[in-house]
Scaffold this motif. Structure first.
Motif, short mmCIF file in Angstrom:
data_model
loop_
_atom_site.label_atom_id
_atom_site.label_comp_id
_atom_site.label_asym_id
_atom_site.label_seq_id
_atom_site.Cartn_x
_atom_site.Cartn_y
_atom_site.Cartn_z
N GLN A 21 43.77 35.63 49.27
CA GLN A 21 42.36 35.23 49.23
C GLN A 21 41.42 36.43 49.35
OE1 GLN A 21 42.45 32.32 52.44
NE2 GLN A 21 42.22 30.64 50.98
N ASN A 22 41.91 37.52 49.95
CA ASN A 22 41.07 38.71 50.09
C ASN A 22 40.96 39.51 48.80
OD1 ASN A 22 40.71 38.17 52.82
ND2 ASN A 22 42.54 39.33 53.42
N GLN A 23 41.87 39.27 47.83
CA GLN A 23 41.91 40.10 46.64
C GLN A 23 41.82 39.34 45.32
OE1 GLN A 23 45.00 43.14 46.70
NE2 GLN A 23 45.32 42.86 48.90
N PHE A 24 42.13 38.05 45.33
CA PHE A 24 42.19 37.30 44.08
C PHE A 24 41.46 35.97 44.21
CE2 PHE A 24 46.12 39.83 44.41
CZ PHE A 24 45.99 40.61 43.27
N PRO A 25 41.04 35.39 43.07
CA PRO A 25 40.38 34.08 43.10
C PRO A 25 41.39 32.96 43.35
CG PRO A 25 40.62 34.83 40.83
CD PRO A 25 41.09 35.96 41.70
N ILE A 26 41.62 32.67 44.60
CA ILE A 26 42.59 31.65 44.98
C ILE A 26 42.11 31.00 46.27
CG2 ILE A 26 44.03 33.23 46.31
CD1 ILE A 26 46.48 31.69 45.30
N LYS A 27 42.32 29.72 46.43
CA LYS A 27 41.88 29.03 47.63
C LYS A 27 42.88 27.95 48.00
CE LYS A 27 38.70 25.91 47.50
NZ LYS A 27 37.44 25.15 47.35
N ARG A 28 42.83 27.53 49.25
CA ARG A 28 43.71 26.47 49.71
C ARG A 28 43.32 25.15 49.04
NH1 ARG A 28 45.98 27.11 54.83
NH2 ARG A 28 46.83 25.02 54.50
N ALA A 29 44.32 24.38 48.63
CA ALA A 29 44.06 23.05 48.10
C ALA A 29 43.55 22.16 49.24
CB ALA A 29 45.33 22.47 47.49
N PRO A 30 42.52 21.37 49.02
CA PRO A 30 41.94 20.58 50.12
C PRO A 30 42.83 19.42 50.53
CG PRO A 30 40.87 20.03 48.05
CD PRO A 30 41.80 21.18 47.75
N THR A 69 56.94 29.33 46.04
CA THR A 69 56.83 27.91 45.75
C THR A 69 55.88 27.22 46.72
OG1 THR A 69 59.09 27.88 44.87
CG2 THR A 69 58.12 25.77 45.47
N ILE A 70 55.99 27.56 48.01
CA ILE A 70 55.09 26.97 49.02
C ILE A 70 53.65 27.37 48.74
CG2 ILE A 70 54.52 26.92 51.47
CD1 ILE A 70 57.51 27.42 52.03
N VAL A 71 53.44 28.64 48.39
CA VAL A 71 52.08 29.10 48.07
C VAL A 71 51.54 28.35 46.86
CG1 VAL A 71 50.71 31.09 47.32
CG2 VAL A 71 52.49 31.39 49.05
N MET A 72 52.36 28.15 45.84
CA MET A 72 51.93 27.43 44.64
C MET A 72 51.52 26.00 44.98
SD MET A 72 54.21 26.35 41.32
CE MET A 72 55.13 25.21 42.35
N GLU A 73 52.29 25.33 45.84
CA GLU A 73 52.01 23.93 46.19
C GLU A 73 50.74 23.77 47.00
OE1 GLU A 73 55.48 22.81 48.28
OE2 GLU A 73 56.71 22.49 46.48
N ARG A 74 50.34 24.81 47.72
CA ARG A 74 49.23 24.67 48.66
C ARG A 74 47.96 25.40 48.24
NH1 ARG A 74 53.72 23.46 50.84
NH2 ARG A 74 53.94 22.31 52.81
N THR A 75 47.91 25.92 47.04
CA THR A 75 46.73 26.63 46.58
C THR A 75 46.30 26.15 45.20
OG1 THR A 75 48.10 28.41 45.64
CG2 THR A 75 47.30 28.71 47.89
#
Length: 358
Positions: free
Chosen positions: A164-173, A115-121
């Motif tokens: 981030q090393n394996q999939f298209p995902i980034k931190r939400a700004p 859930t934390i990962v979902m909220e911040r990416t």
């Protein structure tokens, strides 16, 4: 000849036992505790040691009732004072739980981290967050293992770096406002280009320049240091921004104190507010049909219309939204504000009855 059943006397039965185990100097020491109280003690809720320990006795094996030898206690702890030893085992020992219960704890913490990962990416292509089920699947693909002794937020940051090393995902700004003199603004602009930050708006007021930017959260500390050198200030408008307009403002995710958050007041928001105020005034004698033309923001988590931009931002800090966000992670339907209040009151009552049980 009838046999007489002999009932044992003088035996103290240990019921509802939670065992806390500590290995020291190659020897195993255990204490018998009340299961619901161990975590309360470690979190600081419970202060009375007698409410936590079933007996202030150190065992080498609780299940068999084998007491620890005094010479072993002195060798391992430097004393045979069992009260002091019990405190050390309680603070440093490992709580023994059943297999199914351990599995439930791991599953719950895994869900919290996801859930934390979902909220911040966000997805860098759509600029929208991934679903919770997608995040969990990606975590399984990188073979992520939950560490029960580590903070969920800290583990979530580690998961993000690994994803981030394996999939298209980034931190939400983050959305920040920089305020400084026009002489120092070129230095700030140079750094923002290096950090790949995007400037959303810029306002000049005499010799002062105010710029609203969206920037990678990992650069926030550098921003603070830079603004101190440039004798300016930086203010946080939103901790997490995505294309859906949601902003997560519950806690700062860089494992430090959250800076003060101020309400967002850029030109676009001010224009929207003025427009909505004019529409409200003009619609005072026209009934509800005109009011429906005023733009309203809808929260997808709570499945409800929450009003204008200011009310929309305030909604994300409400207990109603936070409660429905927790229900969403468990695939439960959202509740109305009244239902949420009743549900929270019910949970509080259950917690009181269970005496801080976990």
């Amino acid at each position: 000849m009838s046999k007489t059943l002999v009932q044992p006397i003088g035996q103290k039965r240990l019921t509802n036992v939670a065992v806390v185990r500590l290995k020291k100097h190659g020897m195993r020491f255990e204490i018998a505790c009340y299961k619901n109280k161990v975590l309360s003690w470690r979190s600081g809720v419970e202060k009375d040691i007698d409410e936590v320990l079933q007996s202030q006795t150190v065992y080498s094996n609780v299940s068999k009732g084998v007491l620890a030898k005094s010479k072993d206690l002195v060798k391992a702890f430097g004393t045979d004072d069992q009260s002091k030893i019990c405190l050390e085992i309680l603070d440093k020992g490992e709580l023994q739980v059943a297999g199914k219960e351990r599995e439930m704890q791991f599953s719950s913490q895994f869900r919290d981290i996801a859930t934390i990962v979902m909220e911040r990416t966000i997805n860098p292509e759509t600029l929208r967050p991934y679903t919770i089920s997608m995040i969990e699947r990606l975590m399984h693909e990188i073979h992520f293992a939950v560490d029960p002794n580590s903070n969920s937020k800290k583990q979530a940051l580690e998961v993000i770096r690994e994803l981030q090393n394996q999939f298209p995902i980034k931190r939400a700004p983050m959305r920040l406002r920089f305020t400084l003199t026009d002489q120092n603004f070129p230095s700030l602009l140079e750094k923002l280009n290096v950090w790949s930050a995007s400037i959303r708006s810029k306002d000049e007021n005499g010799s002062q320049i105010s710029a609203i930017c969206e920037i990678e959260p990992g650069f926030y500390r550098d921003c603070e240091a830079l603004m101190r050198n440039l004798q300016g200030r930086v203010e946080v408008l939103a901790y997490s921004v995505n294309a859906e307009g949601d902003t997560q403002v519950e806690s700062y995710d860089e494992l430090e104190e959250a800076p003060p958050r101020i309400p967002e007041s850029d030109e676009s928001v001010l224009k929207l507010r003025e427009k909505m105020q004019k529409q409200t005034i003009s619609s005072s004698g026209k009934g509800s049909s005109t009011e429906s033309e005023v733009k309203q923001n809808k929260c997808s988590t709570c499945n409800a219309v929450v009003g204008d931009s200011k009310q929309y931002r305030e909604h994300f800090k409400s207990e109603w939204h936070k409660h429905n966000l927790k229900r969403k992670t468990r695939n439960l339907p959202p509740l109305t504000a009244e239902e949420c209040l009743a549900d929270v009151d019910l949970d509080d009552s259950k917690a009181d009855l269970k005496d801080y049980s976990f």
